[in-house]
Design a protein around this motif. Structure first.
Motif, PDB file in Angstrom:
ATOM      1  N   SER A 171      25.705 -16.826 -42.696  1.00  0.00           N
ATOM      2  CA  SER A 171      24.354 -17.032 -43.226  1.00  0.00           C
ATOM      3  C   SER A 171      23.382 -16.057 -42.581  1.00  0.00           C
ATOM      4  CB  SER A 171      23.905 -18.471 -42.969  1.00  0.00           C
ATOM      5  OG  SER A 171      23.827 -18.706 -41.581  1.00  0.00           O
TER       6      SER A 171
ATOM      7  N   SER B 140      19.022 -15.619 -41.826  1.00  0.00           N
ATOM      8  CA  SER B 140      17.662 -16.159 -41.908  1.00  0.00           C
ATOM      9  C   SER B 140      16.686 -15.035 -42.245  1.00  0.00           C
ATOM     10  CB  SER B 140      17.246 -16.797 -40.584  1.00  0.00           C
ATOM     11  OG  SER B 140      18.027 -17.940 -40.351  1.00  0.00           O
TER      12      SER B 140
ATOM     13  N   THR C 198      16.624 -10.393 -51.886  1.00  0.00           N
ATOM     14  CA  THR C 198      17.660 -11.427 -51.885  1.00  0.00           C
ATOM     15  C   THR C 198      19.016 -10.823 -52.256  1.00  0.00           C
ATOM     16  OG1 THR C 198      16.010 -13.071 -52.513  1.00  0.00           O
ATOM     17  CG2 THR C 198      18.324 -13.651 -52.874  1.00  0.00           C
TER      18      THR C 198
ATOM     19  N   VAL D 283      13.245 -17.197 -52.477  1.00  0.00           N
ATOM     20  CA  VAL D 283      13.523 -17.241 -51.040  1.00  0.00           C
ATOM     21  C   VAL D 283      12.195 -17.091 -50.314  1.00  0.00           C
ATOM     22  CG1 VAL D 283      14.622 -16.018 -49.115  1.00  0.00           C
ATOM     23  CG2 VAL D 283      15.866 -16.351 -51.274  1.00  0.00           C
TER      24      VAL D 283
ATOM     25  N   ASP E 110      13.627 -19.285 -44.621  1.00  0.00           N
ATOM     26  CA  ASP E 110      14.841 -19.748 -45.294  1.00  0.00           C
ATOM     27  C   ASP E 110      16.085 -19.119 -44.678  1.00  0.00           C
ATOM     28  OD1 ASP E 110      13.454 -21.334 -47.048  1.00  0.00           O
ATOM     29  OD2 ASP E 110      13.865 -20.129 -48.846  1.00  0.00           O
ATOM     30  N   THR E 111      17.166 -19.863 -44.719  1.00  0.00           N
ATOM     31  CA  THR E 111      18.478 -19.368 -44.308  1.00  0.00           C
ATOM     32  C   THR E 111      19.383 -19.434 -45.525  1.00  0.00           C
ATOM     33  OG1 THR E 111      18.175 -20.149 -42.049  1.00  0.00           O
ATOM     34  CG2 THR E 111      20.442 -19.762 -42.767  1.00  0.00           C
ATOM     35  N   ILE E 112      19.983 -18.306 -45.869  1.00  0.00           N
ATOM     36  CA  ILE E 112      20.825 -18.291 -47.068  1.00  0.00           C
ATOM     37  C   ILE E 112      22.263 -17.906 -46.720  1.00  0.00           C
ATOM     38  CG2 ILE E 112      18.911 -17.893 -48.651  1.00  0.00           C
ATOM     39  CD1 ILE E 112      19.698 -14.991 -48.823  1.00  0.00           C
TER      40      ILE E 112
ATOM     41  N   ASN F  32      20.051 -21.838 -50.287  1.00  0.00           N
ATOM     42  CA  ASN F  32      19.211 -21.929 -49.088  1.00  0.00           C
ATOM     43  C   ASN F  32      19.665 -23.103 -48.222  1.00  0.00           C
ATOM     44  OD1 ASN F  32      18.129 -24.251 -50.242  1.00  0.00           O
ATOM     45  ND2 ASN F  32      16.264 -23.233 -50.962  1.00  0.00           N
ATOM     46  N   GLN F  33      18.931 -23.349 -47.144  1.00  0.00           N
ATOM     47  CA  GLN F  33      19.331 -24.382 -46.183  1.00  0.00           C
ATOM     48  C   GLN F  33      19.258 -25.793 -46.771  1.00  0.00           C
ATOM     49  OE1 GLN F  33      16.710 -22.417 -46.039  1.00  0.00           O
ATOM     50  NE2 GLN F  33      14.867 -23.652 -45.744  1.00  0.00           N
TER      51      GLN F  33
ATOM     52  N   VAL G 127      19.568 -20.119 -54.879  1.00  0.00           N
ATOM     53  CA  VAL G 127      18.478 -19.140 -54.936  1.00  0.00           C
ATOM     54  C   VAL G 127      18.908 -17.863 -55.664  1.00  0.00           C
ATOM     55  CG1 VAL G 127      17.308 -19.976 -52.866  1.00  0.00           C
ATOM     56  CG2 VAL G 127      19.084 -18.197 -52.644  1.00  0.00           C
TER      57      VAL G 127
END
Lengths: 150, 150
Positions: free
Chosen positions: B20, B22, B62, B95, B99-101, B130-131, B136
């Protein structure tokens, strides 16, 4: 700087040409180090045998550069370009160091949103070419555009 | 580091999960200043009334971040991820700063190239969340993969 253009101001078949941007080897490597660090994009890789002659831009770098050209060319005036999604994105030829690319746009369709009054969806074809006229990138963008008269 | 995987080594239905990443407000603004300098992405705009709460990442940011996650996760081992094009790219949710993806991939189909012996095309669905588990970003990538036995 022109004012905002609304859904009603746009026409199917309307075309727009952007300015151009030149891409250096340093640009290609910098983007790739952050987002796509593969040998063909960062120009290194002991086992891959990649040299500077074979350096090519990440496809996402090309996509980002074309977005910048689109933003600067303001096809919708000061109305923001808000993409819901992309269809049929292709990279038929790579972008190489020293290439200069420019894009053209054409509006394919315009419709009101069924879900949210006051907005519409514009499908716009984007085609980018290098200095030899070869297509390096094409995509169809689905853009969210406010109406003048909701 | 695992070795190269070839077309014959891949299976339809095979899934992979990335690490992941952030995303900070500074990251969002830096990318946007270079590639997508619109008020919603750079956090400024006197007339747009955009404040830091409404800052959202450029969709191309993104896309680039997910590419980095894919490269680092090596779904094809050390074989490079060379995309011919993308279908059905969507950004269902923006996003935002903080956010953490993370992304997951699934191989949808595998076929030999009709035009170039020794290569094949793998269609791979990519979905990033996302978290909160909200999607997203999604896209189907058409990847060019060498065969072990041409």
């Amino acid at each position: 700087m022109i004012g905002a253009r609304f859904l009603e101001d746009l026409s199917v078949g309307e075309k727009n040409i952007t300015s151009s941007v030149s891409v250096s080897a340093a640009d290609i490597v910098e983007f790739a180090k952050n987002y796509d660090p593969q040998p063909m994009h960062v120009g290194q890789g002991v086992n891959a045998g990649v040299d500077s002659d074979s350096l090519i831009a990440s496809g996402w770098h090309t996509a980002a550069l074309v977005m910048r050209l689109l933003v600067d060319s303001q096809p919708f005036g000061s109305t923001q370009l808000l993409g819901l999604g992309i269809d049929d994105l292709r990279w038929p030829k790579p972008v190489r160091p020293g290439d200069t690319i420019a894009a053209e746009t054409e509006i394919l369709s315009i419709r009101r949103s069924r879900s949210q009054q006051g907005y519409g969806i514009v499908r716009m074809r984007v085609t980018a070419r290098n200095q030899q006229g070869e297509i390096v990138y094409g995509m169809t963008s689905n853009l969210w555009v406010p109406c003048r008269n909701p």
